[in-house]
Write a protein that holds these residues in place. Sequence first.
Motif, PDB file in Angstrom:
ATOM      1  N   ILE A   1      36.417  26.975  10.594  1.00  0.00           N
ATOM      2  CA  ILE A   1      36.093  28.367  10.285  1.00  0.00           C
ATOM      3  C   ILE A   1      37.150  29.300  10.867  1.00  0.00           C
ATOM      4  N   THR A   2      37.701  30.168   9.997  1.00  0.00           N
ATOM      5  CA  THR A   2      38.706  31.154  10.412  1.00  0.00           C
ATOM      6  C   THR A   2      38.224  32.584  10.203  1.00  0.00           C
TER       7      THR A   2
ATOM      8  N   THR B   1      31.276  33.078  -0.319  1.00  0.00           N
ATOM      9  CA  THR B   1      30.425  34.267  -0.244  1.00  0.00           C
ATOM     10  C   THR B   1      29.016  33.834  -0.618  1.00  0.00           C
ATOM     11  N   SER B   2      28.051  34.297   0.160  1.00  0.00           N
ATOM     12  CA  SER B   2      26.679  33.877  -0.119  1.00  0.00           C
ATOM     13  C   SER B   2      25.715  34.964   0.312  1.00  0.00           C
TER      14      SER B   2
ATOM     15  N   ILE C   1      32.540  33.662   4.635  1.00  0.00           N
ATOM     16  CA  ILE C   1      33.025  32.679   5.607  1.00  0.00           C
ATOM     17  C   ILE C   1      34.319  32.077   5.079  1.00  0.00           C
ATOM     18  N   GLY C   2      35.377  32.146   5.876  1.00  0.00           N
ATOM     19  CA  GLY C   2      36.652  31.556   5.502  1.00  0.00           C
ATOM     20  C   GLY C   2      36.963  30.358   6.380  1.00  0.00           C
TER      21      GLY C   2
ATOM     22  N   LEU D   1      34.099  30.466  15.285  1.00  0.00           N
ATOM     23  CA  LEU D   1      35.508  30.420  14.883  1.00  0.00           C
ATOM     24  C   LEU D   1      36.194  29.210  15.503  1.00  0.00           C
ATOM     25  N   GLY D   2      36.912  28.473  14.671  1.00  0.00           N
ATOM     26  CA  GLY D   2      37.582  27.259  15.120  1.00  0.00           C
ATOM     27  C   GLY D   2      36.744  26.006  15.009  1.00  0.00           C
TER      28      GLY D   2
END
Length: 667
Positions: free
Chosen positions: A320-321, A414-415, A312-313, A339-340
Amino acid sequence: MLGVPAGVRVAVLMLVMVAAGFGAVLSAPDDGHVIGIWPVGVATAALLASGGRRVPLLLGVVAASAIVSIDLAGRPTAVAVGYGLGTAMEVWVVWRMLGGAAATLPRLRTDGDLARYLGACLAGGATMALAGALTSAVTGFGSPWFVALALGTAHLASQLAIVPFFCRLPDHGAVASTRERILQWLTILVVTPLIFTPVHFPTLTFLIIPVLVWSALRIRPFEALVQVCAVMFFAITMTTFQRGPFAAAPDAFELPRDARGVLLAAFAITCVLVVVPLLLRVGQQVVTAREAAAERDRLENIVRGTPGVAIIGTDETGRITLFNPGAERLLSYRASDVLGHDSQLLHTAGAISEKATELGVTDRFADVLSALVGPEVGASELRLRRGDGEERSHLMTISRITDEVDRVVGYVSTSEDVTERLLAESALKEAVDRLQEVDAVKDAFVSTVSHELRTPITSIRGYLEMLEDGDFGELSGPQADAVRRIDANSRRLLGLIDDLLSLSRMQDGAVLEAERAFDLRDVVAAGYDVAVPAVRGRDLELDLTLPPDPVPFLGDPELLERVVVNLVGNAVKFTPPGGRVRVALVFSGDAVELSVADTGIGIPVSEQHLLFQRFFRSELARRNAIQGSGLGLSIARAIVERHGGTIAVESAAGEGTTFRVRLPIVG
């Protein structure tokens, strides 16, 4: 000329140099003191193309060609010699600085390559300027400073324009379409003659530079350099035929006749210094773009190819992107739905509060995430809320994304879902705890039963002794034999009970019963003597080695004697007739070592890690029907460890066994 043999390329270049050299000096003004833009760059190209072969010969040809052409142009012979030798020296300097001794052509792709190329050309121009000034000073031909200026700029222009054709240029293709490239060429072929037509407007000549910039940004490097040379061809030709502002400059501004060559060289230098750096910068951008695209593709493949990991970025504000397929699968959200949105939607207030307490920070979402960011933190467990509302435990790593000035522009986490693993670990821990409880109950039960059994068995043995003594009448032969068998088995059973009680006492951490100072030799000898009767009547060799000096020790001699009895008894029991048992007590560094070695049946390597467990008996012992309880070695290890020592075994099936007991020396 890439497919042409090197020798042919060099020969062609030398012929071009000779022809162009004669053309340059013949087109120079008769009343001038220099020789126009002599093709010294072609001479350098010939040396670069030679791969370092026959360099002295080529330099000689360069010098001779320059001397002859300048002499035929009507310049004094001494001047021709000075200019010719200076030209040869210049070519050698540029060739060496470009690494011409190497087998391959020099590169011209990076900023470092550009600096080397410019430095070599400048050094070459300075060499010729110095040679011209010295020649002028010695011969009195012209003004030394102006000759140096005219020759230096002309030769610098020639080197800058020609040398790049013989370097390894950036390999990017043309961005421009065929129609655009045709338009560029038409512009050059039409505009260049037009701007060199007016006599009194020198600045018009620089209108061609935007066209060259356009070409440098849009077409292949080689073609862009060809366009520069085309512009220079028009400029040199029209100036030679007294056309354009450079030709008229000496009369218009009362300058020396050779000033037109200086102006022409300055124009050529300007064009090259605009185009070549642009070519390299475009090449670097193309390479960087290719690498970035390849890296982006690799990263995208990694992100999309890890279905078991949620990646997740977010941007710097936490929106969230990036939401990879692994995140979609593990968290039951579609990427388009999150997203967003703020990443806080993936966490419940309870999960954040619980993590804040663990980390010792406030329960603000931003503070908790800040405490989890960075490689020094590592992976941390955090509960995430799925799209269906269920909370799952994730092992998560969060990293910052920074730009070139180290400014945070986002975060990436990262998970992986470790809920099942944590549940399994919890269940396993609970099972271990219960097993430990069961083991403790079992030990207590064994200890209690052993205590309870000892009294009746002792009573049984007492009545057996009375029977043997005839207190209840004389026994017949079979009756006496039966009584002896019962007595023997009672003794075995009583020994087993004593072993269990001793082991229980050791495991409970009981203090040594009779701790005192004694000579360890006496204990070993006493234990050895207990085992000696078992050897009588057997073909078995048994020997004992003790040190001559006392071995003082502090502990329980009876327990240590039991260790000796157990080890020696086992050695005798498991050694077949014809074998040997050696018992030795020796000093070993800061400890004393008791070794009991036999030539018996041995212990398989695969079973040795179980050897000191309670009730364990080797497969070889069971196969050979050798009696034993499997407690002797457990008791021996417990006693040795209670005395601060260690016990180890060396054995293999069929090769005998050696037990080594190390005990600390009393200081």
